[in-house]
Design an enzyme around this catalytic site. Structure first.
Site, PDB file in Angstrom:
ATOM      1  N   ARG A 212       0.856  -1.186   0.000  1.00  0.00           N
ATOM      2  CA  ARG A 212       0.000   0.000   0.000  1.00  0.00           C
ATOM      3  C   ARG A 212       0.893   1.238   0.000  1.00  0.00           C
ATOM      4  O   ARG A 212       1.673   1.433   0.931  1.00  0.00           O
ATOM      5  CB  ARG A 212      -0.933  -0.008   1.217  1.00  0.00           C
ATOM      6  CG  ARG A 212      -1.772   1.231   1.297  1.00  0.00           C
ATOM      7  CD  ARG A 212      -2.819   1.236   2.397  1.00  0.00           C
ATOM      8  NE  ARG A 212      -3.446   2.555   2.362  1.00  0.00           N
ATOM      9  CZ  ARG A 212      -3.495   3.417   3.367  1.00  0.00           C
ATOM     10  NH1 ARG A 212      -3.026   3.091   4.564  1.00  0.00           N
ATOM     11  NH2 ARG A 212      -4.046   4.600   3.207  1.00  0.00           N
TER      12      ARG A 212
ATOM     13  N   HIS B 282      -2.809  10.995   0.260  1.00  0.00           N
ATOM     14  CA  HIS B 282      -2.465  10.668   1.645  1.00  0.00           C
ATOM     15  C   HIS B 282      -1.767  11.885   2.269  1.00  0.00           C
ATOM     16  O   HIS B 282      -0.535  11.946   2.303  1.00  0.00           O
ATOM     17  CB  HIS B 282      -1.561   9.423   1.671  1.00  0.00           C
ATOM     18  CG  HIS B 282      -1.335   8.820   3.029  1.00  0.00           C
ATOM     19  ND1 HIS B 282      -1.540   7.489   3.300  1.00  0.00           N
ATOM     20  CD2 HIS B 282      -0.906   9.356   4.193  1.00  0.00           C
ATOM     21  CE1 HIS B 282      -1.246   7.230   4.572  1.00  0.00           C
ATOM     22  NE2 HIS B 282      -0.846   8.352   5.126  1.00  0.00           N
TER      23      HIS B 282
ATOM     24  N   GLU C  94      -7.768   8.770   5.569  1.00  0.00           N
ATOM     25  CA  GLU C  94      -8.167   9.372   6.845  1.00  0.00           C
ATOM     26  C   GLU C  94      -8.693  10.809   6.769  1.00  0.00           C
ATOM     27  O   GLU C  94      -8.155  11.698   7.460  1.00  0.00           O
ATOM     28  CB  GLU C  94      -6.984   9.339   7.825  1.00  0.00           C
ATOM     29  CG  GLU C  94      -6.498   7.953   8.154  1.00  0.00           C
ATOM     30  CD  GLU C  94      -5.449   7.938   9.272  1.00  0.00           C
ATOM     31  OE1 GLU C  94      -4.728   8.927   9.440  1.00  0.00           O
ATOM     32  OE2 GLU C  94      -5.359   6.922   9.979  1.00  0.00           O
TER      33      GLU C  94
ATOM     34  N   ASN D  60      -7.841   2.035   9.460  1.00  0.00           N
ATOM     35  CA  ASN D  60      -6.547   2.267  10.118  1.00  0.00           C
ATOM     36  C   ASN D  60      -6.786   2.174  11.611  1.00  0.00           C
ATOM     37  O   ASN D  60      -7.338   3.092  12.221  1.00  0.00           O
ATOM     38  CB  ASN D  60      -6.002   3.658   9.776  1.00  0.00           C
ATOM     39  CG  ASN D  60      -5.438   3.730   8.366  1.00  0.00           C
ATOM     40  OD1 ASN D  60      -5.442   2.729   7.636  1.00  0.00           O
ATOM     41  ND2 ASN D  60      -4.963   4.896   7.973  1.00  0.00           N
TER      42      ASN D  60
ATOM     43  N   TYR E  56      -5.195   1.449  15.408  1.00  0.00           N
ATOM     44  CA  TYR E  56      -3.995   1.337  16.232  1.00  0.00           C
ATOM     45  C   TYR E  56      -4.316   1.122  17.701  1.00  0.00           C
ATOM     46  O   TYR E  56      -3.608   0.411  18.396  1.00  0.00           O
ATOM     47  CB  TYR E  56      -3.144   2.612  16.128  1.00  0.00           C
ATOM     48  CG  TYR E  56      -2.461   2.799  14.794  1.00  0.00           C
ATOM     49  CD1 TYR E  56      -3.152   3.280  13.693  1.00  0.00           C
ATOM     50  CD2 TYR E  56      -1.115   2.486  14.645  1.00  0.00           C
ATOM     51  CE1 TYR E  56      -2.518   3.459  12.468  1.00  0.00           C
ATOM     52  CE2 TYR E  56      -0.465   2.665  13.421  1.00  0.00           C
ATOM     53  CZ  TYR E  56      -1.177   3.143  12.347  1.00  0.00           C
ATOM     54  OH  TYR E  56      -0.547   3.309  11.140  1.00  0.00           O
TER      55      TYR E  56
ATOM     56  N   GLU F 270      -4.042  -0.162   7.935  1.00  0.00           N
ATOM     57  CA  GLU F 270      -2.883   0.158   8.785  1.00  0.00           C
ATOM     58  C   GLU F 270      -3.105  -0.401  10.184  1.00  0.00           C
ATOM     59  O   GLU F 270      -4.204  -0.303  10.733  1.00  0.00           O
ATOM     60  CB  GLU F 270      -2.682   1.679   8.932  1.00  0.00           C
ATOM     61  CG  GLU F 270      -2.170   2.380   7.714  1.00  0.00           C
ATOM     62  CD  GLU F 270      -1.962   3.869   7.942  1.00  0.00           C
ATOM     63  OE1 GLU F 270      -1.653   4.280   9.084  1.00  0.00           O
ATOM     64  OE2 GLU F 270      -2.112   4.621   6.961  1.00  0.00           O
TER      65      GLU F 270
HETATM   66  C1  NOJ Z   1      -1.967   6.880  10.061  1.00  0.00           C
HETATM   67  C2  NOJ Z   1      -1.448   7.599   8.852  1.00  0.00           C
HETATM   68  O1  NOJ Z   1      -2.150   7.185   7.716  1.00  0.00           O
HETATM   69  C3  NOJ Z   1       0.047   7.437   8.634  1.00  0.00           C
HETATM   70  O2  NOJ Z   1       0.430   8.402   7.700  1.00  0.00           O
HETATM   71  C4  NOJ Z   1       0.780   7.567   9.946  1.00  0.00           C
HETATM   72  O3  NOJ Z   1       2.153   7.554   9.779  1.00  0.00           O
HETATM   73  C5  NOJ Z   1       0.332   6.441  10.852  1.00  0.00           C
HETATM   74  N1  NOJ Z   1      -1.070   6.585  11.114  1.00  0.00           N
HETATM   75  C6  NOJ Z   1       1.063   6.377  12.196  1.00  0.00           C
HETATM   76  O4  NOJ Z   1       0.807   7.526  12.917  1.00  0.00           O
END
Ligand code: NOJ
Length: 516
Positions: A106, A151, A197, A337, A339, A411
């Site tokens: 990606r 992006h 995002e 995405n 985390y 992500e």
């Molecule tokens: C989401 C973002 O898409 C990416 O650009 C960023 O580096 C990561 N999160 C980690 O923060």
């Protein structure tokens, strides 16, 4: 969920808290075979974060090229002028991907490399050539290009002249850029993401004002200009319509021949109530609506969530009938995405500082701590904690809300706490294992998830943190740019080969590193 901002129900229901208390068993093992054979495992990057070559071969300045040069904006005053020099080292990087055995890469296309000044300028043939070489080489190695059109970085001219995403002009600009991408690369690209995002960009650039164009107002921040209550709503509106226009062009002009899939990527934190109280449970629902559904509801149902309309009233822009038609059903998949997870505190019936009492934040505050105890194991990133159950929960939420539309985890990634040996990154291995266990559970329950991309292939420019935050499977030496596989790269390669190479050793060294 129905919610009325003015008539908040006080009744405390006896809803079990046990769901929230569910934890993964620490160090649960995961095998490649827990996922379907055709599941897409990959790694991700983005243009500004890895390419460098910021003025090479006719590239124009991007908003980030300019923003990073303002002293004090970025840790160590770093910038992406060189980044990982992926522009020049892409062949080597494709070898890294090949040795990992990933099925997808990606990456994003630098808008200012293709259109240095936006649509009024001349397209830059060298930009097209670069992405053609990258894509051709990926394909020749059996790696599927998974391409994000936008992006975070856009031609600086579009910000300086037009006001960035605040301007409706950006819709046409983006549609034009996307068309160039479909035309030039679409014969080999089967997976497109329009925008990465939009919800996080609206927040960071227009509520908090810490990303370009750095617009905000108190109490959210002290910018020279901006309006944090209103502008993020406008920026999001423009991004969504721009997405819709690009998808319409793709589906009508290119899809009949190219037959690819097009989606969008959402920043997708999971949220849990801070207190075992109904008002915080409702606030956690609201957090999902005001962050995730804000951008996804219009693309599935053609309009913003009802709870946002109730809270924002006329400040929330309206879609015309045509725009609703354009947006409804305009994604083939949701990119997720994910985390971490945050606690949510209601601000309708509690006093909250720093904007929690404002509609733009959904009348809530988020925190990573309950009674001083963090929600999960800390990482090297102050707002990201290890909460593997959040993966299953966010996927469940999206599955329910959007009728199980196909999803990709676009992500998921980890930074080691400070002072740890970057190459012996057991924390990262345990993070991915635990999140994959959680994802596999969601899939077993029927979630239509098609792939999982690790952020990131290699250490890179991490926005405000510059190069101090390392998310990579490969370590990048900042002096020589040499790439060295971390232990996690070796683990990922063996996971993908479905063998248990080093698993025992890794698990014992990792004892106590990741909790559920
Ligand atoms: C989401 C973002 O898409 C990416 O650009 C960023 O580096 C990561 N999160 C980690 O923060």
């Amino acid at each position: 969920m129905t919610f009325n901002c003015l008539l908040y129900p006080f009744s405390v229901l006896l809803i079990s808290y046990s769901v929230l208390a569910q934890c993964l068993k620490p160090h649960e093992e995961i095998q490649r075979s827990a996922f379907p054979n055709d599941f897409f495992f990959g790694a991700a990057t983005s243009s500004y974060q890895v390419e460098g070559a910021y003025l090479q071969d006719g590239k124009g300045l991007s908003n980030w090229d300019v923003f990073t040069k303002i002293p004090g904006k970025i840790e160590d005053n770093a910038n992406g002028d060189v980044a990982d020099d992926h522009y020049n080292l892409y062949l080597e990087d494709i070898e890294l991907m090949h040795s990992l055995g990933i099925r997808g890469y990606r990456f994003s296309i630098s808008w200012s490399r293709i259109l240095p000044d936006g649509m009024l300028g001349t397209p830059n043939p060298s930009g097209i050539t670069f992405y053609n070489k990258l894509i051709n080489h990926l394909v020749s190695k059996g790696i599927e290009p998974f391409v994000t059109i936008h992006h975070t970085d856009l031609p600086y001219m579009l910000e300086a002249r037009d006001g960035g995403w605040l301007s409706p002009l950006l819709r046409e600009e983006f549609a034009h850029f996307a068309t160039i991408c479909f035309k030039n690369f679409g014969d080999r690209v089967r997976y497109w993401v329009t925008i990465n995002e939009p919800n996080l960009i609206a927040d960071l650039a227009y509520i908090r004002g810490i990303f370009p164009p750095a617009r905000c107002s108190p109490p959210f921040g002290n910018c020279s200009t901006g309006n944090s209550d209103v502008e993020p709503l406008i920026a999001m509106h423009n991004m969504l319509i721009a997405h819709g226009m690009a998808v319409d062009i793709y589906r009508s002009l290119f899809w009949p021949k190219q037959q690819g899939f097009i989606g969008i990527v959402s920043s997708a934190f999971m949220y849990e109530p801070l207190r075992d109280e109904e008002r915080d449970r409702l606030a956690a629902d609201r957090a999902l609506a005001f962050n995730v559904a804000w951008m996804l509801d219009p693309l599935i149902y053609g309009d913003y969530p009802a709870e946002m309309r109730q809270c924002h009233g006329l400040a929330l822009p309206k879609f015309s009938a045509n725009e609703k038609r354009l947006l409804r059903g305009s994604i083939d998949f949701i990119g997720v995405n994910h985390y971490s997870t945050l606690y949510v505190k209601d601000c309708i019936n509690s006093t909250c500082p720093s904007g929690g009492d404002r509609p733009i934040r959904g009348f809530l505050n988020t925190t990573s701590y309950r009674d001083g105890v963090p929600i999960g194991e800390p990482t090297g990133t102050s707002y990201l904690f290890v909460v593997p159950r959040g993966m299953e929960e966010i996927i469940d939420y999206l599955k329910r809300r959007y009728h199980n539309v196909p999803m990709f985890v676009t992500e998921n990634g980890y930074t080691l706490p400070a002072q740890q040996n970057e190459l012996q990154d057991m924390g990262r291995i345990n993070f991915h294992k635990a999140y994959l266990v959680s994802l596999a559970r969601a899939i077993r329950k029927g979630a239509n998830v098609r792939g999982y991309f690790i952020w990131s292939l290699m250490d890179n420019f991490e926005w405000l943190s510059g190069y101090t935050s390392r998310f990579g499977l490969y370590y990048v030496d900042r002096q020589t740019l040499e790439r060295t596989p971390k232990l996690s790269a070796k683990w990922f390669a063996s996971f993908l080969k479905n063998n248990t190479h080093n698993e025992k050793e890794e698990s014992s060294a990792a004892a106590s590193s990741v909790q559920g």
